[in-house]
Design an enzyme around this catalytic site. Structure first.
Site, short mmCIF file in Angstrom:
data_model
loop_
_atom_site.label_atom_id
_atom_site.label_comp_id
_atom_site.label_asym_id
_atom_site.label_seq_id
_atom_site.Cartn_x
_atom_site.Cartn_y
_atom_site.Cartn_z
N GLN A 181 -6.17 0.54 -7.27
CA GLN A 181 -5.29 0.04 -8.33
C GLN A 181 -5.64 0.68 -9.68
OE1 GLN A 181 -3.89 -4.16 -8.41
NE2 GLN A 181 -5.23 -4.35 -10.17
N LYS A 221 -7.04 18.32 -51.38
CA LYS A 221 -7.08 18.62 -49.95
C LYS A 221 -5.73 18.58 -49.25
CE LYS A 221 -10.78 18.27 -47.67
NZ LYS A 221 -11.39 19.31 -46.87
N ASN A 271 0.81 -1.21 0.00
CA ASN A 271 0.00 0.00 0.00
C ASN A 271 0.85 1.27 0.00
OD1 ASN A 271 -1.96 -1.88 0.18
ND2 ASN A 271 -2.68 -1.34 2.25
N ASN A 275 -5.34 18.64 -45.18
CA ASN A 275 -6.13 18.77 -43.95
C ASN A 275 -5.24 18.93 -42.71
OD1 ASN A 275 -8.55 18.45 -45.33
ND2 ASN A 275 -8.39 16.23 -45.26
N SER A 300 -6.41 13.85 -48.53
CA SER A 300 -7.67 13.11 -48.49
C SER A 300 -7.54 11.92 -49.44
CB SER A 300 -8.81 14.03 -48.94
OG SER A 300 -9.87 13.25 -49.46
N THR A 323 -14.23 38.10 -30.93
CA THR A 323 -15.09 37.59 -29.85
C THR A 323 -16.30 36.98 -30.55
OG1 THR A 323 -16.33 39.66 -29.64
CG2 THR A 323 -14.41 39.44 -28.21
N HIS A 324 -16.84 35.92 -29.99
CA HIS A 324 -17.95 35.19 -30.63
C HIS A 324 -17.60 34.77 -32.06
CE1 HIS A 324 -20.44 36.95 -27.37
NE2 HIS A 324 -19.74 38.04 -27.63
N GLU A 354 -6.25 18.47 -35.35
CA GLU A 354 -7.53 17.87 -34.96
C GLU A 354 -7.33 16.74 -33.95
OE1 GLU A 354 -10.19 18.65 -38.96
OE2 GLU A 354 -8.75 17.05 -38.95
N1 ARG Z 1 -1.31 -3.48 -7.36
C1 ARG Z 1 -1.81 -2.81 -6.19
C2 ARG Z 1 -2.20 -1.38 -6.55
O1 ARG Z 1 -1.74 -0.91 -7.52
C3 ARG Z 1 -0.74 -2.76 -5.15
C4 ARG Z 1 -1.28 -2.65 -3.77
C5 ARG Z 1 -1.90 -3.93 -3.37
N2 ARG Z 1 -2.32 -3.85 -2.00
C6 ARG Z 1 -3.22 -4.69 -1.50
N3 ARG Z 1 -3.54 -4.53 -0.27
N4 ARG Z 1 -3.76 -5.65 -2.23
O2 ARG Z 1 -2.95 -0.74 -5.86
#
Ligand code: ARG
Length: 479
Positions: free
Chosen positions: A335, A296, A122, A298, A290, A167-168, A303
């Site tokens: 994730q 053309k 995490n 373009n 084109s 403008t506009h 775009e």
């Molecule tokens: N692949 C996970 C992500 O990108 C990594 C963290 C996973 N953590 C867990 N508690 N399963 O968030």
């Protein structure tokens, strides 16, 4: 005699979390939850983050020096394999973090299992993404500065040229072409500021050390890791940290605003390069033919810039929507932050790569821009201001000049072609000066207010921009 303990197997184990389970994951669930195809690009950042973590674990005596060294060597080897492109991916690698750990097991054996002491994926994934975004922001800032330099060069080259301001999408007042070019440049300056703030703001706070959500019992030193990785600060609250994706939103937001700018610029390029306007002739290398109409040429690239900005805006909305119902700390929904981020930075950087040379190589057509000012009475406001200077209330002056314009339009004349006597028919307060006041050049030169289009103001602006772009220090977050 007690039996000798069996030698530990050094083969990479299955899932890192498999202890709690008696059966393996369903292959369909495994395929559904894998993020490796997306997050593999984080690998070098994952290695750097792990190296910093292991270095600290060693110094803090949480790992033995020899263990830390062995892990470092293994990580270095994986980095080399990555650089050579020889890393093999297996279907069991749930994400980039597990891939690295699996490979580490294969290279150095069971000591690899000590790398994850005092951290969680995490806080690990957050560190990877922040390091990645630091690099992306630096590249984006460089791209923005390159385009600003192109605009500056164009504005210096075309100093004194005149075009209608709209403008506009209706002719409004004449402006210097350089003033218009600097207007686009200014928007990019604001973008640069936004990305720089991000770099020194939330991207500069280390998440590692928050562990799963509550911190850790091990005597880690987060400041040490921050220093190693080049972060200025560490995040304050472990629970907040692991669920926080504000920095991703800030990045996507800055990118979306920037994409709006490139899109609006692209729109003007499409508009002004049309056969009706012909203000701009795009270089052939940045135009497309084109398949059916042989005549053309373009503006497809412009775009596409306009079109892809829609994806960048969508990516911001995607992540906002992913986040909006999440309770505190980590949820696997998080994730899903990576695809929008990667897609956004890819598009933005690729846009800059094509936009700079497209702008640099386009030709501006003085004749077409100047003669567009002969339509639409762009100096009418000046005529009203002339009466105001004689003490006529602006509203009355506005109505008088409106009538003069109607007359000129009926007669097929421009305001410059009306005689003093004619002006005086519309209002006795018109002075001889009116004949000068309604000339294009006069109209421009009198717009001397700060930020206005008078050439003295535009020249000063050019100087200021040149100074900033060529002498100011460039933002760099050292790692
Ligand atoms: N692949 C996970 C992500 O990108 C990594 C963290 C996973 N953590 C867990 N508690 N399963 O968030």
């Amino acid at each position: 005699m007690t039996p000798k303990p069996k030698k530990m197997k050094t083969k990479a184990p299955g899932k890192a979390w498999s202890g709690r389970f008696t059966q393996g994951p369903d292959p369909r669930a495994e395929a559904y939850s894998s993020s490796l195809a997306v997050d593999i690009r984080l690998l070098p950042y994952d290695i750097i983050g792990s190296q910093a973590h292991v270095e600290m674990l060693g110094r803090q005596k949480i790992l033995r020096r020899t263990e830390a060294r062995k892990i470092q060597q293994g990580l270095q080897k994986i980095l080399q394999e990555w650089e050579k492109g020889s890393i093999k991916i297996t279907s069991q690698d749930e994400d980039v973090h597990m891939l690295v750990e699996r490979r580490l097991y294969e290279i150095i054996g069971s000591v690899a299992g000590k790398m994850h002491t005092a951290r969680s994926r995490n806080d690990q994934v957050l560190t990877d993404v922040k390091l990645y975004l630091q690099d992306e922001c630096e590249e984006i800032i460089q791209g923005l500065r390159t385009i600003q330099k192109v605009f500056l060069k164009l504005a210096e080259k075309h100093m004194g040229w005149v075009m209608p301001g709209y403008t506009h999408m209706q002719v409004a007042q004449p402006v210097l072409v350089s003033h218009w070019l600097l207007a686009h440049l200014e928007a990019l300056v604001r973008d640069e500021t936004r990305f720089t703030r991000l770099l020194f703001g939330s991207l500069d706070e280390l998440p590692l050390g928050s562990a799963a959500l509550a911190g850790t019992t091990h005597p880690i030193d987060r400041q040490q890791v921050a220093k190693y990785l080049g972060f200025s600060r560490v995040t304050a609250n472990s629970m907040d940290t692991v669920g926080d994706r504000d920095f991703c939103l800030e990045f996507l937001n800055a990118a979306a605003i920037c994409a709006i700018h490139t899109s609006r610029l692209a729109e003007e390029i499409v508009w002004f390069s049309s056969s009706e306007y012909q203000f701009i002739t795009l270089n052939q290398g940045f135009s497309t033919g084109s398949s059916i109409m042989p005549q053309k040429r373009n503006p497809d690239i412009a775009e596409l810039i306009r079109g892809r900005s829609g994806k960048i805006v969508g990516n911001l909305v995607t992540l906002l929507t992913v986040l909006k119902g999440l309770p505190m700390t980590y949820n696997r929904d998080l994730q899903e932050d990576k695809e929008p981020i990667f897609n956004t930075s890819d598009i933005l950087i690729q846009t800059f790569i094509v936009l700079a040379p497209m702008l640099e190589s386009m030709r501006l057509n003085q004749e077409a821009m100047q003669s567009a000012c002969q339509h639409g009475f762009p100096t009418a406001t000046e005529a009203a201001d002339h009466l105001v200077a004689q003490g006529v209330p602006f509203r009355e002056a506005h109505a008088v000049v409106g009538r003069a314009v109607t007359y000129a339009a009926q007669e097929g004349l421009q305001l410059e072609q009306l005689s003093l006597a004619k002006w005086r028919n519309f209002h006795p307060q018109f002075q001889a000066g009116i004949l000068q006041v309604v000339r294009l050049q006069n109209s421009i030169e009198r717009k001397k207010s700060l930020g206005g289009t008078a050439s003295s103001r535009v020249k000063a602006a050019l100087k200021k921009v040149r100074n900033r772009l060529f002498t100011a220090k460039k933002a760099k977050k050292g790692k």
